[in-house]
Design a protein around this motif. Structure first.
Motif, PDB file in Angstrom:
ATOM      1  N   ILE A 194      -3.266  19.189 -10.955  1.00 16.30           N
ATOM      2  CA  ILE A 194      -4.237  18.617 -11.879  1.00 16.30           C
ATOM      3  C   ILE A 194      -5.623  19.034 -11.412  1.00 16.30           C
ATOM      4  N   THR A 195      -6.417  19.616 -12.305  1.00 21.55           N
ATOM      5  CA  THR A 195      -7.758  20.069 -11.961  1.00 21.55           C
ATOM      6  C   THR A 195      -8.756  18.915 -11.986  1.00 21.55           C
ATOM      7  N   LYS A 196      -9.985  19.198 -11.539  1.00 26.69           N
ATOM      8  CA  LYS A 196     -11.051  18.206 -11.622  1.00 26.69           C
ATOM      9  C   LYS A 196     -11.312  17.792 -13.066  1.00 26.69           C
ATOM     10  N   LYS A 197     -11.092  18.720 -13.990  1.00 24.30           N
ATOM     11  CA  LYS A 197     -11.291  18.421 -15.406  1.00 24.30           C
ATOM     12  C   LYS A 197     -10.064  17.789 -16.045  1.00 24.30           C
ATOM     13  N   ARG A 198      -9.085  17.418 -15.212  1.00 25.05           N
ATOM     14  CA  ARG A 198      -7.903  16.670 -15.633  1.00 25.05           C
ATOM     15  C   ARG A 198      -6.980  17.478 -16.539  1.00 25.05           C
ATOM     16  N   LYS A 199      -6.873  18.765 -16.226  1.00 22.35           N
ATOM     17  CA  LYS A 199      -5.924  19.627 -16.899  1.00 22.35           C
ATOM     18  C   LYS A 199      -4.743  19.873 -15.956  1.00 22.35           C
ATOM     19  N   ALA A 200      -3.540  19.753 -16.480  1.00 25.23           N
ATOM     20  CA  ALA A 200      -2.349  19.945 -15.656  1.00 25.23           C
ATOM     21  C   ALA A 200      -1.810  21.360 -15.794  1.00 25.23           C
ATOM     22  N   ASP A 201      -1.093  21.797 -14.771  1.00 22.95           N
ATOM     23  CA  ASP A 201      -0.470  23.122 -14.784  1.00 22.95           C
ATOM     24  C   ASP A 201       0.744  23.102 -13.868  1.00 22.95           C
ATOM     25  N   VAL A 202       1.779  23.820 -14.268  1.00 26.50           N
ATOM     26  CA  VAL A 202       2.942  24.060 -13.415  1.00 26.50           C
ATOM     27  C   VAL A 202       2.972  25.545 -13.097  1.00 26.50           C
ATOM     28  N   ALA A 203       3.108  25.871 -11.812  1.00 23.66           N
ATOM     29  CA  ALA A 203       3.083  27.273 -11.392  1.00 23.66           C
ATOM     30  C   ALA A 203       3.910  27.438 -10.130  1.00 23.66           C
ATOM     31  N   TRP A 204       4.164  28.705  -9.786  1.00 29.01           N
ATOM     32  CA  TRP A 204       4.839  29.037  -8.536  1.00 29.01           C
ATOM     33  C   TRP A 204       3.769  29.452  -7.529  1.00 29.01           C
ATOM     34  N   LEU A 205       3.860  28.939  -6.295  1.00 30.95           N
ATOM     35  CA  LEU A 205       2.738  29.069  -5.367  1.00 30.95           C
ATOM     36  C   LEU A 205       3.023  29.959  -4.171  1.00 30.95           C
ATOM     37  N   TYR A 206       1.939  30.588  -3.726  1.00 35.98           N
ATOM     38  CA  TYR A 206       1.874  31.175  -2.390  1.00 35.98           C
ATOM     39  C   TYR A 206       0.763  30.438  -1.653  1.00 35.98           C
ATOM     40  N   THR A 207       1.092  29.845  -0.523  1.00 33.20           N
ATOM     41  CA  THR A 207       0.110  29.093   0.258  1.00 33.20           C
ATOM     42  C   THR A 207       0.010  29.671   1.652  1.00 33.20           C
ATOM     43  N   ASP A 208      -1.216  29.843   2.118  1.00 38.30           N
ATOM     44  CA  ASP A 208      -1.500  30.418   3.424  1.00 38.30           C
ATOM     45  C   ASP A 208      -2.460  29.478   4.140  1.00 38.30           C
ATOM     46  N   SER A 209      -2.118  29.070   5.336  1.00 42.16           N
ATOM     47  CA  SER A 209      -2.956  28.111   6.067  1.00 42.16           C
ATOM     48  C   SER A 209      -4.343  28.652   6.378  1.00 42.16           C
ATOM     49  N   SER A 210      -4.518  29.976   6.282  1.00 46.36           N
ATOM     50  CA  SER A 210      -5.831  30.569   6.541  1.00 46.36           C
ATOM     51  C   SER A 210      -6.692  30.646   5.277  1.00 46.36           C
ATOM     52  N   ALA A 211      -6.104  30.284   4.128  1.00 45.83           N
ATOM     53  CA  ALA A 211      -6.825  30.363   2.853  1.00 45.83           C
ATOM     54  C   ALA A 211      -7.137  28.965   2.340  1.00 45.83           C
ATOM     55  N   ARG A 212      -8.280  28.815   1.721  1.00 43.83           N
ATOM     56  CA  ARG A 212      -8.692  27.506   1.215  1.00 43.83           C
ATOM     57  C   ARG A 212      -7.865  27.078   0.008  1.00 43.83           C
ATOM     58  N   PHE A 213      -7.548  28.045  -0.860  1.00 47.53           N
ATOM     59  CA  PHE A 213      -6.844  27.716  -2.089  1.00 47.53           C
ATOM     60  C   PHE A 213      -5.448  28.325  -2.099  1.00 47.53           C
ATOM     61  N   ALA A 214      -4.545  27.657  -2.797  1.00 46.49           N
ATOM     62  CA  ALA A 214      -3.248  28.251  -3.079  1.00 46.49           C
ATOM     63  C   ALA A 214      -3.420  29.370  -4.094  1.00 46.49           C
ATOM     64  N   LYS A 215      -2.482  30.304  -4.094  1.00 50.69           N
ATOM     65  CA  LYS A 215      -2.416  31.324  -5.131  1.00 50.69           C
ATOM     66  C   LYS A 215      -1.225  31.004  -6.027  1.00 50.69           C
ATOM     67  N   ALA A 216      -1.412  31.206  -7.333  1.00 52.71           N
ATOM     68  CA  ALA A 216      -0.396  30.791  -8.284  1.00 52.71           C
ATOM     69  C   ALA A 216       0.099  31.954  -9.125  1.00 52.71           C
ATOM     70  N   PHE A 217       1.398  31.906  -9.419  1.00 51.09           N
ATOM     71  CA  PHE A 217       2.025  32.818 -10.378  1.00 51.09           C
ATOM     72  C   PHE A 217       2.339  32.006 -11.624  1.00 51.09           C
ATOM     73  N   GLN A 218       1.910  32.489 -12.776  1.00 53.64           N
ATOM     74  CA  GLN A 218       2.211  31.798 -14.025  1.00 53.64           C
ATOM     75  C   GLN A 218       3.545  32.251 -14.615  1.00 53.64           C
ATOM     76  N   GLN A 219       4.103  33.324 -14.074  1.00 56.54           N
ATOM     77  CA  GLN A 219       5.464  33.761 -14.402  1.00 56.54           C
ATOM     78  C   GLN A 219       6.253  33.782 -13.100  1.00 56.54           C
ATOM     79  N   VAL A 220       7.491  33.372 -13.153  1.00 54.16           N
ATOM     80  CA  VAL A 220       8.286  33.224 -11.939  1.00 54.16           C
ATOM     81  C   VAL A 220       8.388  34.557 -11.189  1.00 54.16           C
ATOM     82  N   PRO A 221       8.003  34.592  -9.901  1.00 58.32           N
ATOM     83  CA  PRO A 221       8.010  35.853  -9.159  1.00 58.32           C
ATOM     84  C   PRO A 221       9.356  36.223  -8.561  1.00 58.32           C
ATOM     85  N   GLY A 222      10.274  35.270  -8.444  1.00 58.87           N
ATOM     86  CA  GLY A 222      11.540  35.556  -7.787  1.00 58.87           C
ATOM     87  C   GLY A 222      11.399  35.560  -6.276  1.00 58.87           C
TER      88      GLY A 222
END
Length: 316
Positions: free
Chosen positions: A144-172
């Protein structure tokens, strides 16, 4: 990979016809004082001819009197009731991420107040004939964003990065001999996922208003496990900005059998979700509204301790 994609297409085609639409009863009066934008519903209609008990909460993301957040523990687990007390008795608590029983380690991404506080496990060492190889997966989340919009996505998360990266289509998923994700071309297909709140699990159940269970692509449940009935927790959102949080009671023969992933997806689709995903189920499934249980947890001990929860707070 071709076999995986074919499986996903079959779920899109056949899943909507797996069970009749159930009827839901409003039970707001059983859960104390609720904001006008939040409602609680339950059903005992059969699922696939089997006894069923399920609840869902619908909440308006646009209601500024509501706050949507998460909470986690570090290398330990506590019950949803303990999370409820720890967070000054919020309106709603529901379990979220998967975890390792041996270490209590959270296995999925969690975002709280715009910060990643837990990360997806993207690399798993393989055994047997695949010794010296690693499996790389990208599990799904709802944010959920600050503007209260929801999204479902597939994520890549890296502890060295501030933000997650998202795939809007399933990456496998993929295998290689490296202990870290190295496919830069794959990651270039992702984009910054700037969410205020998020909780991860998997697999995705609905995408673009269609049932599309990405179990194989997220490498979640093996064999025919997705067809087993279990207690379930899931979340999704509608096009009108309403959040849906659904729990299904299970593992209680003759009382509540639970739901398969496809049956769970059908329930969410019938409730109007345009995107939705599965969260940790089984004995972990538990949702509290004003501190009161909805479904009965399946563990004989009662509520199972978990490492992360999703929370709705009523702003005072």
């Amino acid at each position: 990979m071709k076999k995986i994609l074919i499986g996903a297409v079959l779920y899109i085609i056949t899943a909507p016809f797996c069970l009749a639409q159930v009827h839901w009863l409003n039970v707001d009066s059983l859960y104390g004082s609720l904001p006008t934008s939040v409602h609680v519903f339950t059903t005992t209609d059969l699922i696939d001819g089997k006894p069923n008990i399920a609840f869902y909460v619908i909440a308006d993301l646009k209601d500024l009197k509501l706050s949507f957040t998460t909470d986690t523990t570090l290398n330990r687990r506590i019950t949803p009731q303990q999370f409820y007390e720890k967070n000054q008795q919020p309106l709603l608590i529901v379990n979220g991420t998967f975890f390792d029983f041996a270490t209590n380690r959270n296995l999925n991404a969690v975002i709280k107040n715009g910060k990643l506080v837990s990360y997806n496990v993207h690399t798993t060492a393989l055994k047997g004939k695949d010794t010296l190889l690693y499996m790389h997966t990208f599990r799904s989340a709802i944010g959920i964003t600050k503007k209260r919009k929801a999204d479902v996505a597939w994520l890549y998360t890296d502890s060295s990065a501030r933000f997650a990266k998202a795939f809007q289509q399933v990456p496998g998923f993929y295998k290689d001999s490296f202990a870290v994700v190295t496919q830069k071309g794959l990651l270039q297909r992702s984009s910054k996922w700037n969410m205020q709140t998020a909780i991860s699990g998997g697999p995705v159940l609905i995408q673009n208003t269609k049932i599309a269970v990405s179990n194989n692509e997220e490498h979640m449940f093996s064999g025919k496990a997705i067809d087993d009935k279990h207690p379930r927790t899931a979340m999704g959102y509608r096009a009108d900005g309403k959040l849906i949080i659904l729990v299904v009671q299970g593992r209680m023969p003759g009382i509540a059998e639970g739901a398969t992933l496809t049956e769970l997806a059908k329930l969410l689709l019938d409730l109007g979700c345009v995107e939705a995903l599965n969260l940790d189920g089984g004995g972990s499934s538990c949702m509290l509204v004003n501190g009161k249980e909805t479904i009965k947890p399946s563990d004989k001990e009662g509520q199972r301790p978990v490492p992360a929860v999703f929370i709705i707070e009523e702003n005072k």
